[in-house]
Design a protein around this motif. Structure first.
Motif, PDB file in Angstrom:
ATOM      1  N   ARG A 159     -54.373 -64.529  49.230  1.00  0.00           N
ATOM      2  CA  ARG A 159     -53.901 -65.800  48.874  1.00  0.00           C
ATOM      3  C   ARG A 159     -52.496 -65.924  49.340  1.00  0.00           C
ATOM      4  O   ARG A 159     -52.079 -66.974  49.748  1.00  0.00           O
ATOM      5  N   TRP A 165     -49.226 -69.536  51.383  1.00  0.00           N
ATOM      6  CA  TRP A 165     -50.611 -69.510  50.473  1.00  0.00           C
ATOM      7  C   TRP A 165     -51.686 -69.848  51.081  1.00  0.00           C
ATOM      8  O   TRP A 165     -51.835 -71.115  51.729  1.00  0.00           O
ATOM      9  N   ASP A 214     -55.670 -71.449  50.377  1.00  0.00           N
ATOM     10  CA  ASP A 214     -56.629 -71.978  49.483  1.00  0.00           C
ATOM     11  C   ASP A 214     -57.727 -72.229  50.426  1.00  0.00           C
ATOM     12  O   ASP A 214     -58.148 -73.249  50.980  1.00  0.00           O
ATOM     13  N   ASP A 231     -47.579 -82.745  40.955  1.00  0.00           N
ATOM     14  CA  ASP A 231     -48.604 -81.753  41.261  1.00  0.00           C
ATOM     15  C   ASP A 231     -48.629 -81.788  42.855  1.00  0.00           C
ATOM     16  O   ASP A 231     -48.781 -82.658  43.459  1.00  0.00           O
ATOM     17  N   GLY A 262     -53.100 -74.537  45.353  1.00  0.00           N
ATOM     18  CA  GLY A 262     -53.030 -73.365  44.415  1.00  0.00           C
ATOM     19  C   GLY A 262     -53.849 -73.588  42.986  1.00  0.00           C
ATOM     20  O   GLY A 262     -53.366 -73.256  41.933  1.00  0.00           O
ATOM     21  N   ASP A 263     -54.762 -74.508  43.088  1.00  0.00           N
ATOM     22  CA  ASP A 263     -55.331 -74.990  41.867  1.00  0.00           C
ATOM     23  C   ASP A 263     -54.452 -75.377  40.639  1.00  0.00           C
ATOM     24  O   ASP A 263     -54.723 -75.403  39.513  1.00  0.00           O
ATOM     25  N   GLY A 264     -53.420 -76.357  41.219  1.00  0.00           N
ATOM     26  CA  GLY A 264     -52.272 -76.747  40.259  1.00  0.00           C
ATOM     27  C   GLY A 264     -51.027 -76.174  40.619  1.00  0.00           C
ATOM     28  O   GLY A 264     -50.977 -75.098  40.118  1.00  0.00           O
ATOM     29  N   LEU A 298     -47.417 -72.233  39.906  1.00  0.00           N
ATOM     30  CA  LEU A 298     -48.999 -71.972  39.872  1.00  0.00           C
ATOM     31  C   LEU A 298     -49.390 -71.247  38.643  1.00  0.00           C
ATOM     32  O   LEU A 298     -49.762 -70.012  38.584  1.00  0.00           O
ATOM     33  N   ARG A 334     -52.289 -71.129  36.993  1.00  0.00           N
ATOM     34  CA  ARG A 334     -53.597 -70.561  36.925  1.00  0.00           C
ATOM     35  C   ARG A 334     -53.412 -68.992  37.596  1.00  0.00           C
ATOM     36  O   ARG A 334     -54.331 -68.484  37.429  1.00  0.00           O
ATOM     37  N   HIS A 335     -52.531 -69.077  38.612  1.00  0.00           N
ATOM     38  CA  HIS A 335     -52.201 -67.740  39.237  1.00  0.00           C
ATOM     39  C   HIS A 335     -51.013 -66.794  38.676  1.00  0.00           C
ATOM     40  O   HIS A 335     -50.952 -65.767  39.376  1.00  0.00           O
TER      41      HIS A 335
END
Length: 233
Positions: free
Chosen positions: A10, A24, A26, A137, A141-143, A161, A163-164
Protein backbone atom coordinates in the motif's frame (compact mmCIF):
# COMPACT_ATOMS: atom_id res chain seq x y z
CA UNK A 1 16.89 8.44 -2.66
CA UNK A 2 15.78 5.53 -0.46
CA UNK A 3 12.54 3.60 -0.94
CA UNK A 4 11.09 2.30 2.35
CA UNK A 5 7.99 0.14 2.78
CA UNK A 6 5.63 1.53 5.42
CA UNK A 7 2.46 -0.54 4.85
CA UNK A 8 2.72 -3.73 2.81
CA UNK A 9 1.37 -3.46 -0.74
CA UNK A 10 0.00 0.00 0.00
CA UNK A 11 2.44 2.63 1.18
CA UNK A 12 6.11 3.46 0.59
CA UNK A 13 8.25 6.39 1.70
CA UNK A 14 10.62 8.03 -0.79
CA UNK A 15 13.39 9.53 1.33
CA UNK A 16 15.52 12.32 -0.11
CA UNK A 17 18.58 13.98 1.51
CA UNK A 18 16.17 16.66 2.76
CA UNK A 19 12.53 15.72 3.17
CA UNK A 20 10.50 12.87 1.75
CA UNK A 21 7.44 11.92 -0.27
CA UNK A 22 5.04 8.99 -0.04
CA UNK A 23 3.57 6.67 -2.65
CA UNK A 24 0.13 5.15 -2.00
CA UNK A 25 -1.19 2.24 -4.09
CA UNK A 26 -4.87 1.47 -4.76
CA UNK A 27 -4.58 -1.56 -7.02
CA UNK A 28 -3.26 -0.16 -10.29
CA UNK A 29 -3.78 3.49 -9.31
CA UNK A 30 -0.97 5.46 -7.65
CA UNK A 31 -1.04 8.62 -5.56
CA UNK A 32 2.05 10.62 -4.64
CA UNK A 33 1.93 12.70 -1.46
CA UNK A 34 4.47 15.48 -2.00
CA UNK A 35 7.08 15.31 -4.74
CA UNK A 36 10.57 15.84 -3.41
CA UNK A 37 13.03 18.40 -4.72
CA UNK A 38 13.26 19.74 -8.26
CA UNK A 39 15.19 17.34 -10.48
CA UNK A 40 14.05 14.20 -8.66
CA UNK A 41 11.41 13.08 -11.18
CA UNK A 42 13.65 10.39 -12.67
CA UNK A 43 14.39 8.95 -9.21
CA UNK A 44 10.69 8.84 -8.40
CA UNK A 45 9.94 7.14 -11.71
CA UNK A 46 12.62 4.51 -11.01
CA UNK A 47 11.14 3.90 -7.57
CA UNK A 48 7.70 3.38 -9.09
CA UNK A 49 9.07 0.91 -11.63
CA UNK A 50 11.00 -0.96 -8.92
CA UNK A 51 7.63 -1.77 -7.32
CA UNK A 52 6.39 -3.32 -10.55
CA UNK A 53 4.28 -0.29 -11.37
CA UNK A 54 4.45 2.20 -14.24
CA UNK A 55 4.65 6.01 -13.97
CA UNK A 56 1.56 6.17 -16.20
CA UNK A 57 -0.40 4.79 -13.23
CA UNK A 58 0.30 7.95 -11.23
CA UNK A 59 -3.14 9.57 -11.07
CA UNK A 60 -2.59 12.43 -8.62
CA UNK A 61 0.07 14.33 -6.71
CA UNK A 62 -1.20 15.83 -3.46
CA UNK A 63 1.00 18.63 -2.08
CA UNK A 64 0.86 19.17 1.67
CA UNK A 65 2.18 22.73 1.30
CA UNK A 66 4.10 25.09 -0.94
CA UNK A 67 7.73 24.59 0.13
CA UNK A 68 10.42 23.68 -2.40
CA UNK A 69 11.32 20.29 -0.90
CA UNK A 70 7.69 19.16 -1.30
CA UNK A 71 6.68 20.73 -4.62
CA UNK A 72 9.93 20.27 -6.56
CA UNK A 73 9.25 17.45 -9.06
CA UNK A 74 5.44 17.71 -9.14
CA UNK A 75 5.22 19.75 -12.34
CA UNK A 76 7.63 17.54 -14.29
CA UNK A 77 5.91 14.34 -13.19
CA UNK A 78 2.47 15.75 -14.00
CA UNK A 79 3.56 16.94 -17.44
CA UNK A 80 5.18 13.61 -18.34
CA UNK A 81 2.54 11.21 -17.03
CA UNK A 82 -0.72 13.13 -16.86
CA UNK A 83 -1.16 13.15 -13.08
CA UNK A 84 -3.33 15.87 -11.54
CA UNK A 85 -1.75 18.20 -8.97
CA UNK A 86 -3.81 18.98 -5.86
CA UNK A 87 -3.07 21.59 -3.18
CA UNK A 88 -4.95 23.76 -0.73
CA UNK A 89 -6.51 26.92 -2.11
CA UNK A 90 -4.33 29.19 0.07
CA UNK A 91 -1.01 27.69 -1.05
CA UNK A 92 -2.00 27.18 -4.70
CA UNK A 93 -0.99 30.71 -5.84
CA UNK A 94 2.46 30.21 -4.30
CA UNK A 95 2.88 26.83 -6.00
CA UNK A 96 1.89 28.38 -9.34
CA UNK A 97 4.48 31.15 -8.84
CA UNK A 98 1.87 33.90 -8.59
CA UNK A 99 2.84 34.81 -5.01
CA UNK A 100 6.18 34.53 -3.18
CA UNK A 101 6.83 31.75 -0.72
CA UNK A 102 5.84 33.13 2.70
CA UNK A 103 8.73 33.85 5.05
CA UNK A 104 8.65 31.94 8.33
CA UNK A 105 9.01 33.58 11.72
CA UNK A 106 12.18 31.86 12.90
CA UNK A 107 13.18 31.05 16.44
CA UNK A 108 16.85 31.73 17.14
CA UNK A 109 17.82 28.06 16.95
CA UNK A 110 16.02 27.63 13.61
CA UNK A 111 18.09 30.22 11.69
CA UNK A 112 21.05 28.00 10.76
CA UNK A 113 18.76 25.04 10.08
CA UNK A 114 16.66 27.16 7.73
CA UNK A 115 19.74 28.23 5.77
CA UNK A 116 20.63 24.54 5.32
CA UNK A 117 17.16 23.83 3.92
CA UNK A 118 17.61 26.53 1.30
CA UNK A 119 20.27 24.36 -0.36
CA UNK A 120 17.36 22.46 -1.95
CA UNK A 121 16.76 23.90 -5.46
CA UNK A 122 13.82 26.24 -5.81
CA UNK A 123 10.69 24.58 -7.12
CA UNK A 124 9.64 25.80 -10.57
CA UNK A 125 6.14 27.28 -10.96
CA UNK A 126 3.80 24.31 -10.96
CA UNK A 127 0.22 24.05 -12.11
CA UNK A 128 -2.49 23.16 -9.59
CA UNK A 129 -5.38 21.25 -11.17
CA UNK A 130 -7.59 21.14 -8.07
CA UNK A 131 -7.67 23.59 -5.18
CA UNK A 132 -8.59 21.91 -1.92
CA UNK A 133 -10.58 22.84 1.16
CA UNK A 134 -10.85 21.29 4.60
CA UNK A 135 -12.80 18.03 4.51
CA UNK A 136 -12.46 17.39 0.77
CA UNK A 137 -12.33 13.73 -0.31
CA UNK A 138 -9.20 13.21 -2.38
CA UNK A 139 -10.44 10.11 -4.21
CA UNK A 140 -7.96 7.48 -3.03
CA UNK A 141 -7.27 5.26 -0.04
CA UNK A 142 -10.92 4.23 0.48
CA UNK A 143 -11.59 7.77 1.59
CA UNK A 144 -8.69 10.20 2.05
CA UNK A 145 -9.69 13.53 3.54
CA UNK A 146 -8.07 16.96 3.68
CA UNK A 147 -7.31 18.31 7.14
CA UNK A 148 -6.51 22.01 6.86
CA UNK A 149 -3.75 22.72 9.40
CA UNK A 150 -2.50 26.29 8.88
CA UNK A 151 0.54 27.52 10.73
CA UNK A 152 3.51 26.05 8.90
CA UNK A 153 2.06 27.81 5.85
CA UNK A 154 -1.42 29.21 5.43
CA UNK A 155 -2.44 26.36 3.15
CA UNK A 156 -0.74 23.45 4.90
CA UNK A 157 -2.79 20.26 4.97
CA UNK A 158 -2.75 16.87 6.58
CA UNK A 159 -4.25 13.88 4.76
CA UNK A 160 -6.26 11.38 6.80
CA UNK A 161 -7.12 7.87 5.63
CA UNK A 162 -9.39 6.74 8.48
CA UNK A 163 -10.14 3.28 7.07
CA UNK A 164 -6.42 2.51 7.08
CA UNK A 165 -5.51 4.47 10.21
CA UNK A 166 -2.96 6.50 8.23
CA UNK A 167 -2.23 10.21 8.64
CA UNK A 168 0.14 12.32 6.56
CA UNK A 169 1.09 15.40 8.58
CA UNK A 170 3.16 17.34 6.07
CA UNK A 171 5.55 19.60 8.00
CA UNK A 172 3.14 20.38 10.83
CA UNK A 173 4.81 17.57 12.80
CA UNK A 174 8.43 16.40 12.56
CA UNK A 175 10.17 13.24 13.75
CA UNK A 176 13.80 14.23 13.32
CA UNK A 177 14.91 13.28 16.82
CA UNK A 178 12.00 13.54 19.27
CA UNK A 179 8.50 13.89 17.91
CA UNK A 180 7.87 17.62 17.81
CA UNK A 181 6.14 20.57 16.22
CA UNK A 182 7.53 21.19 12.75
CA UNK A 183 9.94 24.08 12.26
CA UNK A 184 9.92 27.22 10.07
CA UNK A 185 6.32 28.21 10.78
CA UNK A 186 4.66 31.39 9.54
CA UNK A 187 2.42 31.37 12.64
CA UNK A 188 3.64 29.25 15.55
CA UNK A 189 0.45 29.57 17.60
CA UNK A 190 -1.69 28.31 14.71
CA UNK A 191 0.82 25.52 14.05
CA UNK A 192 0.52 24.35 17.66
CA UNK A 193 -3.27 24.31 17.36
CA UNK A 194 -2.92 22.38 14.09
CA UNK A 195 -0.70 19.81 15.81
CA UNK A 196 -3.46 19.27 18.37
CA UNK A 197 -6.04 18.77 15.65
CA UNK A 198 -3.92 16.16 13.88
CA UNK A 199 -3.22 14.33 17.13
CA UNK A 200 -6.95 14.17 17.88
CA UNK A 201 -7.39 11.94 14.81
CA UNK A 202 -5.52 9.18 16.70
CA UNK A 203 -3.96 7.40 13.70
CA UNK A 204 -2.19 4.05 13.80
CA UNK A 205 0.46 5.25 11.32
CA UNK A 206 1.74 8.82 11.04
CA UNK A 207 3.86 9.90 8.07
CA UNK A 208 5.85 13.10 8.39
CA UNK A 209 7.51 15.48 5.95
CA UNK A 210 10.77 14.96 7.84
CA UNK A 211 11.63 11.91 9.90
CA UNK A 212 10.65 8.25 9.81
CA UNK A 213 6.98 7.25 9.95
CA UNK A 214 5.59 6.29 13.33
CA UNK A 215 3.91 2.87 13.33
CA UNK A 216 3.75 1.87 17.02
CA UNK A 217 1.93 3.62 19.87
CA UNK A 218 1.31 6.35 17.33
CA UNK A 219 -1.83 7.95 18.76
CA UNK A 220 -0.36 8.14 22.25
CA UNK A 221 2.94 9.59 21.03
CA UNK A 222 1.21 12.25 18.95
CA UNK A 223 -1.09 13.23 21.80
CA UNK A 224 1.84 13.54 24.21
CA UNK A 225 3.93 15.61 21.79
CA UNK A 226 0.99 17.88 20.92
CA UNK A 227 0.36 18.51 24.62
CA UNK A 228 4.02 19.31 25.18
CA UNK A 229 4.00 21.75 22.24
CA UNK A 230 0.89 23.48 23.60
CA UNK A 231 2.41 23.70 27.08
CA UNK A 232 5.81 25.05 26.06
CA UNK A 233 4.50 27.33 23.31
Amino acid sequence: MDLVEVLANRLHMLRFPIGQAYLWQDGEALTLIDAGRAGSAAEIERAIRSLGRAPEQLERIVLTHCHRDHVGAAGELAARWGARVLAHRLDAPVIRGELPVPEPVLLDWEIALYAHGLTVPEAPPTRVDRELEDGDDLGFGDGAYVVHVPGHTDGSIGIHLPRHGVLFTGDCVAAVGPLMLGVFNVDRARAIAAFGRLASLAPSIACFGHGDPLTENTAQALAKAATEAATTG
